[in-house]
Design a protein around this motif. Structure first.
Motif, mmCIF file in Angstrom:
data_model
loop_
_atom_site.group_PDB
_atom_site.id
_atom_site.type_symbol
_atom_site.label_atom_id
_atom_site.label_comp_id
_atom_site.label_asym_id
_atom_site.label_seq_id
_atom_site.Cartn_x
_atom_site.Cartn_y
_atom_site.Cartn_z
ATOM 1 N N ASP A 240 0.973 -1.779 0.049
ATOM 2 C CA ASP A 240 -0.383 -0.077 0.331
ATOM 3 C C ASP A 240 0.816 1.124 -0.087
ATOM 4 O OD1 ASP A 240 1.453 -0.031 2.531
ATOM 5 O OD2 ASP A 240 -0.560 0.008 3.639
ATOM 6 N N GLU A 241 0.329 2.541 0.643
ATOM 7 C CA GLU A 241 1.547 3.243 0.247
ATOM 8 C C GLU A 241 1.629 3.286 1.443
ATOM 9 O OE1 GLU A 241 -2.553 3.230 0.750
ATOM 10 O OE2 GLU A 241 -3.152 4.594 2.438
ATOM 11 N N HIS A 242 2.133 2.556 2.225
ATOM 12 C CA HIS A 242 2.872 2.571 3.246
ATOM 13 C C HIS A 242 3.749 2.148 2.894
ATOM 14 C CE1 HIS A 242 0.169 5.512 5.051
ATOM 15 N NE2 HIS A 242 -1.127 4.506 5.015
ATOM 16 N N ILE B 274 5.802 -4.668 6.926
ATOM 17 C CA ILE B 274 7.023 -3.683 6.546
ATOM 18 C C ILE B 274 6.248 -2.307 6.508
ATOM 19 C CG2 ILE B 274 8.423 -3.655 4.867
ATOM 20 C CD1 ILE B 274 8.188 -6.605 4.464
ATOM 21 N N ALA B 275 7.516 -1.317 7.269
ATOM 22 C CA ALA B 275 6.969 0.571 7.211
ATOM 23 C C ALA B 275 5.330 0.586 6.819
ATOM 24 C CB ALA B 275 7.356 0.527 5.721
ATOM 25 N N GLY B 276 5.104 -0.140 7.919
ATOM 26 C CA GLY B 276 3.451 1.123 8.470
ATOM 27 C C GLY B 276 2.996 0.458 7.779
ATOM 28 N N TYR B 277 2.679 -0.559 6.422
ATOM 29 C CA TYR B 277 1.471 -1.196 6.184
ATOM 30 C C TYR B 277 0.474 -1.526 6.654
ATOM 31 C CZ TYR B 277 -0.998 -4.238 3.065
ATOM 32 O OH TYR B 277 -2.631 -4.933 2.077
ATOM 33 N N THR B 278 -1.096 -0.785 6.651
ATOM 34 C CA THR B 278 -2.289 -0.845 7.329
ATOM 35 C C THR B 278 -3.342 -1.569 6.788
ATOM 36 O OG1 THR B 278 -3.169 0.715 5.239
ATOM 37 C CG2 THR B 278 -1.803 1.324 7.808
ATOM 38 N N GLY B 279 -3.329 -2.529 5.951
ATOM 39 C CA GLY B 279 -4.108 -3.293 6.160
ATOM 40 C C GLY B 279 -4.065 -4.984 6.123
ATOM 41 N N TYR B 280 -4.663 -5.475 5.466
ATOM 42 C CA TYR B 280 -5.096 -6.870 6.235
ATOM 43 C C TYR B 280 -4.354 -8.225 4.674
ATOM 44 C CZ TYR B 280 -6.927 -5.074 9.967
ATOM 45 O OH TYR B 280 -7.059 -4.923 11.277
ATOM 46 N N GLY B 281 -4.338 -7.159 3.365
ATOM 47 C CA GLY B 281 -4.032 -8.510 1.587
ATOM 48 C C GLY B 281 -5.399 -9.022 1.985
ATOM 49 N N VAL B 282 -6.047 -7.956 1.529
ATOM 50 C CA VAL B 282 -7.252 -8.656 1.105
ATOM 51 C C VAL B 282 -7.993 -9.427 -0.693
ATOM 52 C CG1 VAL B 282 -7.998 -5.906 0.641
ATOM 53 C CG2 VAL B 282 -10.548 -7.990 1.418
ATOM 54 N N LEU B 283 -6.798 -8.458 -1.077
ATOM 55 C CA LEU B 283 -6.091 -8.740 -2.623
ATOM 56 C C LEU B 283 -6.581 -10.601 -2.286
ATOM 57 C CD1 LEU B 283 -5.297 -5.517 -4.659
ATOM 58 C CD2 LEU B 283 -7.520 -6.674 -4.778
#
Lengths: 592, 592
Positions: free
Chosen positions: B538-540, B563-572
């Motif tokens: 993501d953007e982070h 890594i480096a503040g990824y915020t999601g859950y890999g939903v894709l």
């Protein structure tokens, strides 16, 4: 199976539920010629592209399209380079699949700019890359494309690009959802139409992207004029497949074998409707010689109620004035005037309307038509509707002795909500019925949707009333009840006689009549109240009707009097009826 | 039960499913003070208005409103006469009910004309008739009213009419759906506000009537700023009830006892949010002294997996590097770093995440808050979430020996789709979590919706992933699976070790990595492919993750590296995981 078809018929894998394996098997079983491979179906599959290619070949399916490729055109040079790299990867996959046409959707990317020349130039580059590998690009305007959102805009860009490997993909949803005039399709040369996707949809006033992604339907299930659309497409000389692309929340999770058959039936109906409305050249191209028109109907000959305890149904019919004669070892035929009900035993848990017979001008032709429309034939000579009801065709029928009831007004059947559009299309297309306006109303245990259709002379009316959601433990009456409505010429008198004879009629609350007085102030309010007869009025006339209790856990009878051409079914009164049925259940739980 | 409430809290019977009897009992059980009687609920009821009045009194409920009365004002004289006749009939009913306020909705009738003076004059006449019987009229602008569709327009008419028995009904949906500025409510004197109805809703771009009739939600479940709305209302000095009027397809057919409790919880949360955002005068009026703020959380202390065959789960945890110690007669606690899983036997058919413990700054206060929010307390000191999961609060917890896994990243729970908004609100309000963006994606067997929330420091993340429709026989895996995600600092190395140790990890197809290369071209593609490690960006930052097989028919584990503040859950990647799980089921049906 339908007969030979021209043009070829296809379907996108995204229409169906399951793995790619499930989907391809279902598509082949329903008799389609080809498929569009939806990228995500391949990505999650353990089958290599070569294995998918082999499987399709084994099933007799061509791979007509690989889709979708998004956000390609009208971008800065660095993005173009990345997009071309991405495209080459997809060409690799297509080569392994043996697919030669890739769908490119008009861009929704923030990287894109509003520049038709740049879009055309970059699509030319992409087409050139495709052509080198023996492939071609079908460019499609999404209804929500950032700059290109109409098919005539996509056509201007394709024309400007001027590459033999670049053509258009037309999707009926994207065109008809925007009220674009499909007649202008005729200006496009047929050889520049690389692909045509078909989807119907209900008319919804909502965001077009959400409408498209969740609410598409198969042809003839929605509000779009697809026969006209297909007529325009074929007029161009287009010789590719007609392929369904239907994003629908229900189909995504339903049995793909069933869905694929419903999809194919809708295409057969579309072919017939296209031939009926198109010019001679189109008629010739869609070939419907194998689908005879529906012969006219003159009414219901009889209905069959199968009940775990047939005596309960029989006693009710006797008290309603029907006379019986034997109709086989464990069945009796009950008749009164033109109304006729055969009651037989079943080992199922609840009663149901198991079958009906219609008087047809030509039963053999009617049955042949049903089979062409993928109806399952049964050993007893009937055909099975998707809701499980058996349909038979006959010529004329013996009437019973005259009585209070004069015939059958309508049948109200049931189907799971998810299947009701397909079920309704089956009845309409097999019997040649015209749809009546849909209704939706709030009942005590949730929303109910009512669909109905009748023949042009209003002699055969069939309704489906289905709960729109029924997912919890709370709502009762799964499955939805069914009923047979008989006609009378005097509902108030008939209700009185039947009540005296011990027919278990529904009691209607005083509150209903107080409200009826406030709303419509009918002339015979007191008599309606005393008789528990319900009342409705439309711009034509009046409707007086009453109901029995539910028999065998699922089936009840209605008696209706139509005055001066009333056209509806008293649907506003349905919640009152449902609450009254529920009270009987609570008070007499053994009836469940 | 929540503590004493000011202002009084009410609910319209139309929010709930069932008969009037069911609805009133559920409303009283959830602790409401009053009800709005929806006309249709009375019309279908066998109870006389006097009986309804007695029942409400017996349950301690006041009847705050009788509704709706439609299409009254701005009509020709003959229609006015008919409408007044209709109103008098309804006043009769209200007199018998003991209800003194009638809701009149702005007209949608073709009979009406665009004439505010006429509307005011006729509403004055109606108010005069009402006043003679000790009643009053609350006039409401429907968002789709023919001429009057904003609350300030309805206020102009009420002011012009100038009758003491005529005031306004404000409905948050009609106001906020149109983006009207609710701050202008403050110009209305409190005594001219006769009634206030509250409903939340998701932001949908669709026809406002359909939006209103089908998609309303309880406060804090949608997108409207109801705390600000209520703040404006209370600033006027309004002293009537805050009453929910929520038309929702799901609630119409769901257990009304459950729905009423969810409704009450949403009002308690709304009270807290209104106090937090409002001026001191409002804060005093909504009194939240009995609801302590959620104490801060510092992470998951442990989770409990109940499994029919605990050995399968235990063996997997052991192979993942956990060490065990006994934790009671039939349970073992498995620990590794800060990650802790208690495994115990169950006689249920499938495994499930039965409970979890969070580290709280003040467990006693946290538990008190949960009870105020209508959480069921259990004998073991935990509270029960609506999805059946037990929640315990603790201070600090013992860590296991360091290993590949360092802690718990998130829990992914499940709830029936119909309950998920209420369930998510429960977790957010009880634990003090902030919602993260909703996601929706197409999985092989249908659409899935993902909701998640976390504490401000991202130490406690809880997700719910639920199938949006699952009504047929086809779609597998009912109920939805649940999982526990552990953290690691090197997903690729961890996956390699775990595979060597015999952990049953999911194999991810080559097609996924071909597509990943085309889309994101990650730097360590070959290692990801070899390890069956999934990837997102993501953007982070980046997200590397992998999954075990499903254990005990329902529960699986995920290992994630943020890594480096990824915020999601890999939903894709979820559809890839779901297809892989489905393959294991088909290949190893005993795992079902």
């Amino acid at each position: 199976m339908p007969g030979p078809v021209s043009p070829r018929l296809g379907i996108a894998t995204v229409c169906l539920s399951g793995t790619l394996d499930d989907k391809l098997a279902a598509v082949a079983a329903a008799g389609f010629d080809g498929v569009e491979i939806f990228e995500n179906d391949l990505v999650v599959s353990p089958w290599s592209p070569e294995q998918v290619r082999g499987r399709c070949a084994g099933l007799g399916l061509t791979i007509d399209l690989y889709q979708p490729f998004r956000d390609f055109e009208a971008v800065p040079p660095d993005v173009l380079a990345a997009n071309l790299r991405r495209a080459e990867h997809k060409f690799d996959v297509m080569e392994r699949l043996g697919a030669d046409t890739m769908l490119v959707c008009s861009s929704v990317s923030p990287d894109a700019v509003d520049d038709d020349d740049l879009a055309a130039e970059q699509l030319h580059t992409l087409a050139e890359r495709a052509a080198r590998r023996g492939m071609r690009i079908a460019y499609e305007a999404l209804a929500w494309g950032r700059f290109v959102d109409t098919f005539d805009h996509s056509w201007r860009i394709v024309r400007r690009a001027g590459h033999a490997a670049l053509g258009l993909c037309l999707d009926s949803f994207h065109i008809l959802s925007r009220d674009s005039d499909p007649a202008t399709i005729r200006v496009i040369p047929g050889e520049k139409l690389f692909f045509v996707q078909l989807a119907d949809a209900p008319r919804l006033r909502m965001d077009v992207l959400q409408w498209s992604r969740h609410h598409r339907l198969f042809p003839s299930q929605g509000a779009f004029d697809l026969p006209a659309f297909v007529g325009h497409v074929l007029s161009t000389g287009y010789a590719g497949p007609l392929s369904l692309e239907v994003f629908n929340d229900v189909f995504r999770q339903a049995d793909p074998y069933r869905t694929a058959v419903d999809a194919m039936r809708s295409l057969v109906v579309l072919r017939e409707r296209t031939a009926a409305s198109g010019p001679p050249a189109v008629r010739e191209r869609v070939r419907v010689r194998d689908l005879p028109p529906a012969p006219p109907l003159s009414g219901f000959a009889s209905t069959v109620v199968a009940a775990p305890e047939p005596a309960e149904v029989a006693n009710t019919l006797r008290a309603m004035g029907f006379r019986a004669r034997d109709a086989g070892t464990d069945a009796k035929l009950w008749t009164q005037g033109a109304a006729s009900v055969l009651v037989r035993a079943t080992d199922e848990d609840t009663a149901r309307v198991a079958a009906f017979q219609v008087d047809s001008a030509d039963p053999a032709v009617a049955r042949g038509r049903a089979e062409r429309l993928l109806a399952r034939s049964r050993p007893d000579g009937t055909v099975a509707a998707p809701d499980g009801t058996a349909i038979a065709f006959t010529v004329g029928h013996e009437e019973g002795e005259p009585g209070l009831l004069t015939g059958i007004d309508h049948l109200s059947l049931a189907a799971p909500y998810d299947d009701v559009d397909q079920t309704a299309l089956f009845y309409r297309s097999v019997l040649g019925l015209e749809p009546e306006p849909d209704v939706e109303f709030a009942a005590p245990f949730g929303l109910v949707r009512g669909l109905s259709a009748s023949d042009p002379d209003k002699r055969v009316r069939i309704a489906h009333n289905v709960a729109m959601l029924r997912r919890g433990e709370w709502a009762p009456a799964v499955p939805d009840p069914q009923h047979i409505a008989f006609t009378t010429v005097d509902a108030i008198a008939t209700a009185g006689c039947m009540r005296d004879n011990g027919v278990p009629l529904l009691d209607i609350p005083d509150n209903y009549y107080d409200d009826l007085d406030a709303r419509l102030a009918p002339s015979r309010l007191d008599e309606l109240r005393v008789g528990s007869v319900l009342y409705d009025r439309d711009e034509h006339g009046e409707y007086l009707h009453f109901y029995t209790a539910i028999l065998g856990g699922r089936v009840f009878f209605e008696v209706v009097q139509r005055i001066a051409g009333y056209t509806g079914y008293g649907v506003l009164n349905s919640p009152v009826r449902m609450a009254a049925h529920r009270r009987l259940r609570v008070e007499q739980p053994s009836r469940l």
